[in-house]
Design a protein around this motif. Structure first.
Motif, PDB file in Angstrom:
ATOM      1  N   ALA A   7      -3.364  61.921 -67.324  1.00  0.00           N
ATOM      2  CA  ALA A   7      -4.031  62.971 -68.095  1.00  0.00           C
ATOM      3  C   ALA A   7      -5.149  63.628 -67.295  1.00  0.00           C
ATOM      4  CB  ALA A   7      -4.609  62.385 -69.380  1.00  0.00           C
ATOM      5  N   HIS A   8      -5.526  64.805 -67.757  1.00  0.00           N
ATOM      6  CA  HIS A   8      -6.738  65.450 -67.252  1.00  0.00           C
ATOM      7  C   HIS A   8      -7.652  65.664 -68.446  1.00  0.00           C
ATOM      8  CE1 HIS A   8      -5.489  69.601 -68.536  1.00  0.00           C
ATOM      9  NE2 HIS A   8      -4.291  69.069 -68.414  1.00  0.00           N
ATOM     10  N   SER A   9      -8.883  66.105 -68.205  1.00  0.00           N
ATOM     11  CA  SER A   9      -9.847  66.148 -69.297  1.00  0.00           C
ATOM     12  C   SER A   9     -10.761  67.361 -69.198  1.00  0.00           C
ATOM     13  CB  SER A   9     -10.689  64.872 -69.298  1.00  0.00           C
ATOM     14  OG  SER A   9     -11.419  64.789 -68.095  1.00  0.00           O
ATOM     15  N   ARG A  10     -11.454  67.559 -70.306  1.00  0.00           N
ATOM     16  CA  ARG A  10     -12.431  68.648 -70.414  1.00  0.00           C
ATOM     17  C   ARG A  10     -13.516  68.189 -71.382  1.00  0.00           C
ATOM     18  NH1 ARG A  10     -13.904  73.487 -68.121  1.00  0.00           N
ATOM     19  NH2 ARG A  10     -14.708  74.864 -69.714  1.00  0.00           N
ATOM     20  N   THR A  11     -14.757  68.520 -71.090  1.00  0.00           N
ATOM     21  CA  THR A  11     -15.871  68.098 -71.932  1.00  0.00           C
ATOM     22  C   THR A  11     -16.592  69.301 -72.523  1.00  0.00           C
ATOM     23  OG1 THR A  11     -16.240  66.214 -70.469  1.00  0.00           O
ATOM     24  CG2 THR A  11     -18.002  66.741 -71.970  1.00  0.00           C
ATOM     25  N   GLY A  12     -17.072  69.140 -73.750  1.00  0.00           N
ATOM     26  CA  GLY A  12     -17.901  70.154 -74.385  1.00  0.00           C
ATOM     27  C   GLY A  12     -19.075  69.478 -75.075  1.00  0.00           C
ATOM     28  N   ASP A  13     -20.039  70.275 -75.523  1.00  0.00           N
ATOM     29  CA  ASP A  13     -21.196  69.690 -76.198  1.00  0.00           C
ATOM     30  C   ASP A  13     -21.695  70.614 -77.292  1.00  0.00           C
ATOM     31  OD1 ASP A  13     -23.935  71.142 -75.114  1.00  0.00           O
ATOM     32  OD2 ASP A  13     -22.323  71.231 -73.643  1.00  0.00           O
ATOM     33  N   GLY A  15     -25.371  70.252 -79.491  1.00  0.00           N
ATOM     34  CA  GLY A  15     -26.521  69.427 -79.850  1.00  0.00           C
ATOM     35  C   GLY A  15     -26.467  68.093 -79.140  1.00  0.00           C
ATOM     36  N   ASN A  16     -26.524  67.009 -79.895  1.00  0.00           N
ATOM     37  CA  ASN A  16     -26.494  65.657 -79.331  1.00  0.00           C
ATOM     38  C   ASN A  16     -25.089  65.060 -79.387  1.00  0.00           C
ATOM     39  OD1 ASN A  16     -27.714  63.417 -78.138  1.00  0.00           O
ATOM     40  ND2 ASN A  16     -28.178  62.463 -80.092  1.00  0.00           N
ATOM     41  N   THR A  17     -24.090  65.913 -79.606  1.00  0.00           N
ATOM     42  CA  THR A  17     -22.707  65.460 -79.709  1.00  0.00           C
ATOM     43  C   THR A  17     -21.908  65.968 -78.521  1.00  0.00           C
ATOM     44  OG1 THR A  17     -22.808  65.472 -82.116  1.00  0.00           O
ATOM     45  CG2 THR A  17     -20.609  65.547 -81.135  1.00  0.00           C
ATOM     46  N   SER A  18     -21.145  65.076 -77.926  1.00  0.00           N
ATOM     47  CA  SER A  18     -20.250  65.442 -76.826  1.00  0.00           C
ATOM     48  C   SER A  18     -18.818  65.254 -77.296  1.00  0.00           C
ATOM     49  CB  SER A  18     -20.510  64.548 -75.610  1.00  0.00           C
ATOM     50  OG  SER A  18     -19.645  64.872 -74.549  1.00  0.00           O
ATOM     51  N   ASN A  19     -17.932  66.087 -76.796  1.00  0.00           N
ATOM     52  CA  ASN A  19     -16.520  65.838 -77.076  1.00  0.00           C
ATOM     53  C   ASN A  19     -15.738  65.892 -75.765  1.00  0.00           C
ATOM     54  OD1 ASN A  19     -16.723  68.882 -77.286  1.00  0.00           O
ATOM     55  ND2 ASN A  19     -14.518  68.622 -77.422  1.00  0.00           N
ATOM     56  N   ILE A  20     -14.789  64.986 -75.660  1.00  0.00           N
ATOM     57  CA  ILE A  20     -13.922  64.929 -74.487  1.00  0.00           C
ATOM     58  C   ILE A  20     -12.491  65.102 -74.955  1.00  0.00           C
ATOM     59  CG2 ILE A  20     -13.053  63.531 -72.571  1.00  0.00           C
ATOM     60  CD1 ILE A  20     -15.712  62.062 -72.530  1.00  0.00           C
ATOM     61  N   SER A  21     -11.822  66.079 -74.385  1.00  0.00           N
ATOM     62  CA  SER A  21     -10.403  66.282 -74.647  1.00  0.00           C
ATOM     63  C   SER A  21      -9.606  65.678 -73.508  1.00  0.00           C
ATOM     64  CB  SER A  21     -10.084  67.773 -74.747  1.00  0.00           C
ATOM     65  OG  SER A  21     -10.736  68.328 -75.864  1.00  0.00           O
ATOM     66  N   LEU A  22      -8.629  64.867 -73.862  1.00  0.00           N
ATOM     67  CA  LEU A  22      -7.683  64.309 -72.887  1.00  0.00           C
ATOM     68  C   LEU A  22      -6.364  65.018 -73.081  1.00  0.00           C
ATOM     69  CD1 LEU A  22      -8.255  60.464 -73.244  1.00  0.00           C
ATOM     70  CD2 LEU A  22      -9.178  61.989 -71.512  1.00  0.00           C
ATOM     71  N   ILE A  23      -5.844  65.591 -72.015  1.00  0.00           N
ATOM     72  CA  ILE A  23      -4.601  66.345 -72.103  1.00  0.00           C
ATOM     73  C   ILE A  23      -3.568  65.663 -71.218  1.00  0.00           C
ATOM     74  CG2 ILE A  23      -3.503  68.594 -71.807  1.00  0.00           C
ATOM     75  CD1 ILE A  23      -7.246  68.509 -71.861  1.00  0.00           C
ATOM     76  N   ALA A  24      -2.489  65.224 -71.834  1.00  0.00           N
ATOM     77  CA  ALA A  24      -1.443  64.491 -71.111  1.00  0.00           C
ATOM     78  C   ALA A  24      -0.675  65.421 -70.181  1.00  0.00           C
ATOM     79  CB  ALA A  24      -0.481  63.852 -72.101  1.00  0.00           C
ATOM     80  N   THR A  78     -31.701  70.475 -75.154  1.00  0.00           N
ATOM     81  CA  THR A  78     -33.104  70.886 -75.038  1.00  0.00           C
ATOM     82  C   THR A  78     -34.086  69.722 -75.113  1.00  0.00           C
ATOM     83  OG1 THR A  78     -33.249  71.291 -77.423  1.00  0.00           O
ATOM     84  CG2 THR A  78     -32.635  73.157 -76.017  1.00  0.00           C
ATOM     85  N   ARG A  79     -33.590  68.533 -75.422  1.00  0.00           N
ATOM     86  CA  ARG A  79     -34.481  67.370 -75.558  1.00  0.00           C
ATOM     87  C   ARG A  79     -34.223  66.290 -74.519  1.00  0.00           C
ATOM     88  NH1 ARG A  79     -35.233  65.667 -81.561  1.00  0.00           N
ATOM     89  NH2 ARG A  79     -37.272  65.229 -80.736  1.00  0.00           N
ATOM     90  N   SER A  80     -33.085  66.335 -73.871  1.00  0.00           N
ATOM     91  CA  SER A  80     -32.684  65.269 -72.963  1.00  0.00           C
ATOM     92  C   SER A  80     -33.382  65.371 -71.607  1.00  0.00           C
ATOM     93  CB  SER A  80     -31.164  65.323 -72.744  1.00  0.00           C
ATOM     94  OG  SER A  80     -30.786  64.342 -71.805  1.00  0.00           O
ATOM     95  N   LEU A  81     -33.696  64.228 -71.043  1.00  0.00           N
ATOM     96  CA  LEU A  81     -34.235  64.164 -69.695  1.00  0.00           C
ATOM     97  C   LEU A  81     -33.143  63.813 -68.677  1.00  0.00           C
ATOM     98  CD1 LEU A  81     -37.573  62.275 -70.422  1.00  0.00           C
ATOM     99  CD2 LEU A  81     -37.231  64.728 -70.105  1.00  0.00           C
ATOM    100  N   ALA A  82     -31.910  63.710 -69.154  1.00  0.00           N
ATOM    101  CA  ALA A  82     -30.788  63.357 -68.277  1.00  0.00           C
ATOM    102  C   ALA A  82     -30.493  64.482 -67.292  1.00  0.00           C
ATOM    103  CB  ALA A  82     -29.536  63.070 -69.111  1.00  0.00           C
ATOM    104  N   GLY A  87     -23.577  66.745 -70.497  1.00  0.00           N
ATOM    105  CA  GLY A  87     -22.575  65.679 -70.508  1.00  0.00           C
ATOM    106  C   GLY A  87     -21.267  66.058 -69.839  1.00  0.00           C
ATOM    107  N   LYS A  88     -21.279  67.065 -68.974  1.00  0.00           N
ATOM    108  CA  LYS A  88     -20.036  67.518 -68.331  1.00  0.00           C
ATOM    109  C   LYS A  88     -19.411  66.430 -67.466  1.00  0.00           C
ATOM    110  CE  LYS A  88     -20.121  71.598 -70.099  1.00  0.00           C
ATOM    111  NZ  LYS A  88     -19.183  71.999 -71.123  1.00  0.00           N
ATOM    112  N   GLY A  89     -20.206  65.527 -66.943  1.00  0.00           N
ATOM    113  CA  GLY A  89     -19.691  64.446 -66.108  1.00  0.00           C
ATOM    114  C   GLY A  89     -18.988  63.339 -66.897  1.00  0.00           C
TER     115      GLY A  89
END
Length: 99
Positions: A7-13, A15-24, A78-82, A87-89
């Motif tokens: 699979a390959h993947s893609r990330t979105g965000d 607020g404080n929520t991340s989503n990762i899509s896995l595509i076969a 806007t609040r994270s120090l990361a 969360g793209k990584g």
């Protein structure tokens, strides 16, 4: 076997929520994804990053799974120090998961 092999993947965000899509890569790979990559496994894999729940959505028409991970971005962009506040990584990290 590593997840990146099927699979390959893609990330979105948002607020404080991340989503990762896995595509076969193929329909057979989608069946392997459904069996091997559960919300519980993703939560355990990101145990040091994801503080909230992980919800898995299945998208069989496009051979994909989408994982919504709450409390994953250190308070949000806007609040994270990361360094990777969006969360793209996370999707690249997930590709190293053993299945």
């Amino acid at each position: 076997m590593k997840l990146r092999e099927i699979a390959h993947s893609r990330t979105g965000d948002k607020g404080n929520t991340s989503n990762i899509s896995l595509i076969a890569y193929s329909p057979d790979d989608y069946e392997k994804l459904k069996q091997s990559v559960t919300a519980e496994k993703v939560k355990a894999f990101f145990k040091d990053t994801v503080k909230g729940e992980v919800i898995r959505y299945e998208l069989p028409a496009i051979g994909a799974l989408n994982f919504v991970m709450r409390g994953a971005l250190g308070g949000g962009v806007t609040r994270s120090l990361a360094l990777d506040m969006h969360g793209k990584g996370l999707s690249s990290a997930m590709m190293d998961m053993d299945i």
